[in-house]
Design a protein around this motif. Structure first.
Motif, PDB file in Angstrom:
ATOM      1  N   LEU A  67       0.819  -1.205   0.000  1.00  0.00           N
ATOM      2  CA  LEU A  67       0.000   0.000   0.000  1.00  0.00           C
ATOM      3  C   LEU A  67       0.858   1.261   0.000  1.00  0.00           C
ATOM      4  N   LYS A  78      -2.027   8.611   1.055  1.00  0.00           N
ATOM      5  CA  LYS A  78      -2.375   7.248   1.437  1.00  0.00           C
ATOM      6  C   LYS A  78      -3.243   6.640   0.343  1.00  0.00           C
ATOM      7  N   TYR A  80      -5.621   3.096  -0.622  1.00  0.00           N
ATOM      8  CA  TYR A  80      -6.290   1.893  -0.125  1.00  0.00           C
ATOM      9  C   TYR A  80      -6.626   0.974  -1.297  1.00  0.00           C
ATOM     10  N   ASP A 248     -10.427   5.994   7.448  1.00  0.00           N
ATOM     11  CA  ASP A 248      -9.898   4.650   7.658  1.00  0.00           C
ATOM     12  C   ASP A 248     -10.943   3.760   8.338  1.00  0.00           C
ATOM     13  N   ILE A 251     -13.745   2.860   5.810  1.00  0.00           N
ATOM     14  CA  ILE A 251     -13.298   1.907   4.784  1.00  0.00           C
ATOM     15  C   ILE A 251     -13.330   0.485   5.333  1.00  0.00           C
ATOM     16  N   HIS A 252     -12.925   0.320   6.577  1.00  0.00           N
ATOM     17  CA  HIS A 252     -12.941  -1.024   7.157  1.00  0.00           C
ATOM     18  C   HIS A 252     -14.354  -1.496   7.477  1.00  0.00           C
ATOM     19  N   GLN A 255     -15.651  -2.348   3.689  1.00  0.00           N
ATOM     20  CA  GLN A 255     -14.856  -3.390   3.031  1.00  0.00           C
ATOM     21  C   GLN A 255     -15.188  -4.734   3.661  1.00  0.00           C
TER      22      GLN A 255
END
Length: 500
Positions: A67, A78, A80, A248, A251-252, A255
């Motif tokens: 990443l 950053k 992803y 962050d 996204i988790h 996902q």
């Protein structure tokens, strides 16, 4: 007894046919480039989070390194890897940028996933309308001055979301829009799902990526225009206007908890290829595309959307890998042209609108494939110009080639602005009842209605079904276009809100 379906066998048979894909995914089922050839049997590398292979939801080893390397390639703070497609990234960006029941400014031609994000966060939304190209019935770009005006009248807005490029390859002036948005101290999110190749194309070949033009969050679908497996995407973020910890976290959430190592390897492999051999191949593809488009610009009856539109209707730049062919000057609908290309030439388009077709071309297209598309369109253009008794086909006969009757010309401009009576979340979760679409004029929709592809809503829950909208939907149905979104799969009835 119902015979058991055999999807795998059907796919294998189709792969052996001579049907050529002018649609996603961007690898075009080609197995020729060096990096793709390295990809093994997917079953042999399909693992879970075992020792030595890290965890995408808490990367500390090989995935963390991958990443960080990807973010350097793209120039992001950053990056992803998204194994749930761009939809996952769009949902995450909206959720991170806007507080619960907050307000977002959003272009009206966003993908349905953006509207789902508005629903999940129970947001108020103010739409930014793209310009229209009246001669082609296509949507143009978003103007920075329109964004600024809306921000002045909606100072409580917490973020701006725009689509660039559009499904048709139209690019807005992202730098100017970013400058405006940042003056108001909020983030700009860009759905660049159809522009994953921009980061690797030379400036004089393809548009510049929104990431380099000041956007704060940029979502790209690798699978749409690059050689990567379907459902693979990436999200880039810049520090400054977005809460990185909140992004962050979301996204988790969105996902999957079981991310596919096959997909992650496909993402990494694609970036490796594009950062090396792919850059050169993208340049060669651009040259092939220029030659093909040069020939197609000679068509007399079908109309090719060209870069001459740049500078008009909010169009700042064009992604010419999207081949848009309009049928406005002939008797065919877009669906009829798509049918002829499929049935007579074994060419499968990405989508068709009321009076145009869209072919997605990528650097993995073969010269033979591009030649087949070019030759088919030129041949049809010649036939469409012929008259009965000339030894070729008449216009009426041309319409019959598609298995449909003459439409008498289709001139549909989708310029209808919404009459929004309720927020999306109130309309979707409220008391509702079912009614025929043809009888729903004046009612408030409790469902989405869109053509898929591309998945851009014609009607959003909470909006009034005006006479013009109902007429447009019925015309789309009559043309055989894929009207979807309602629970009624036949698209005959729609749930409307029970108003007190």
């Amino acid at each position: 007894m119902i015979e058991r379906p055999r999807l795998l066998e059907r796919l294998m048979d189709y792969s052996k046919s001579d049907f050529y894909p002018f649609h996603m995914p961007g690898h075009k089922r080609q197995y020729g480039n060096n990096e793709i050839r390295k990809f093994p049997n997917p079953f042999s590398i399909d693992i879970t989070e075992i020792e030595g292979f890290d965890n995408l939801h808490r990367p500390e080893g090989i995935l963390k390194d991958s990443l960080e390397w990807a973010s350097e390639v793209y120039g992001a703070d950053k990056t992803y890897y998204l194994v749930n497609g761009s939809s996952c990234g769009i949902l995450s960006a909206i959720s991170a940028a806007v507080s619960n029941r907050g307000k977002i400014l959003m272009s009206r031609n966003c993908h349905k996933s953006a509207f789902h994000g508005v629903f999940l966060k129970q947001l108020e939304v103010k739409y930014i309308y793209p310009q229209m190209m009246p001669e082609l019935g296509l949507q143009g770009g978003i103007l920075a001055e329109d964004v600024e005006e809306l921000l002045k009248t909606n100072p409580e807005a917490e973020a701006v979301l725009v689509v660039s490029p559009t499904y048709d390859g139209v690019v807005s002036d992202i730098k100017a829009i970013a400058d405006v948005v940042h003056r108001f101290g909020i983030p700009l999110i860009v759905d660049e799902a159809h522009g994953a190749h921009f980061a690797f194309g030379r400036v004089d070949e393809f548009p510049v990526s929104a990431l380099k033009l000041g956007a704060d969050v940029v979502i790209q679908s690798l699978h749409k225009t690059l050689p990567s497996l379907t459902q693979t995407a990436i999200l880039h973020v810049r520090k400054g206007y977005i809460d990185l910890e909140k992004l962050d976290r979301y996204i988790h959430m969105y996902q999957t908890s079981s991310p596919s190592y096959v997909f992650m390897a496909s993402i990494e492999n694609c970036i490796v290829y594009m950062d090396g051999e792919g850059r050169k191949k993208l340049g060669e593809f651009s040259e092939s595309l220029t030659r093909m488009r040069g020939r197609l610009e000679g068509m007399k009856h079908l109309t090719l959307l060209s870069d001459e539109i740049i500078g008009q209707y909010g169009v700042y730049d064009m992604d010419l890998s999207k081949v848009i062919v309009s049928t406005r000057n002939i008797v065919w609908s877009g669906n009829q042209l798509s049918d002829v290309l499929r049935k007579e030439y074994h060419l499968e388009m990405e989508m068709c609108g009321a009076d145009y077709v869209t072919a997605i071309t990528t650097l993995e297209d073969t010269e033979e494939g591009l030649q087949r598309l070019c030759s088919a369109l030129l041949e049809l253009d010649d036939q469409l110009g012929a008259r009965s008794g000339s030894g070729s086909i008449s216009l009426q006969e041309a319409g019959e080639m598609a298995g449909q009757s003459d439409t008498g010309g289709v001139l549909l401009d989708f310029t209808i602005e919404e009459d929004c009576r309720y927020p999306i979340f109130e309309a979707m979760d409220g008391r509702r009842y079912k009614i025929k679409i043809s009888e729903a004029i004046g009612r408030v929709s409790a469902e989405f209605i869109y053509l898929y592809p591309p998945g851009i809503p014609i009607v959003v829950p909470g909006e009034v079904l005006t006479g013009d909208l109902v007429e447009l939907i019925m015309k789309f149905k009559d043309l055989g276009l894929p009207v979807q979104g309602m629970e009624d799969e036949a698209a005959e009835e729609i749930f409307v809100l029970e108003e007190m």
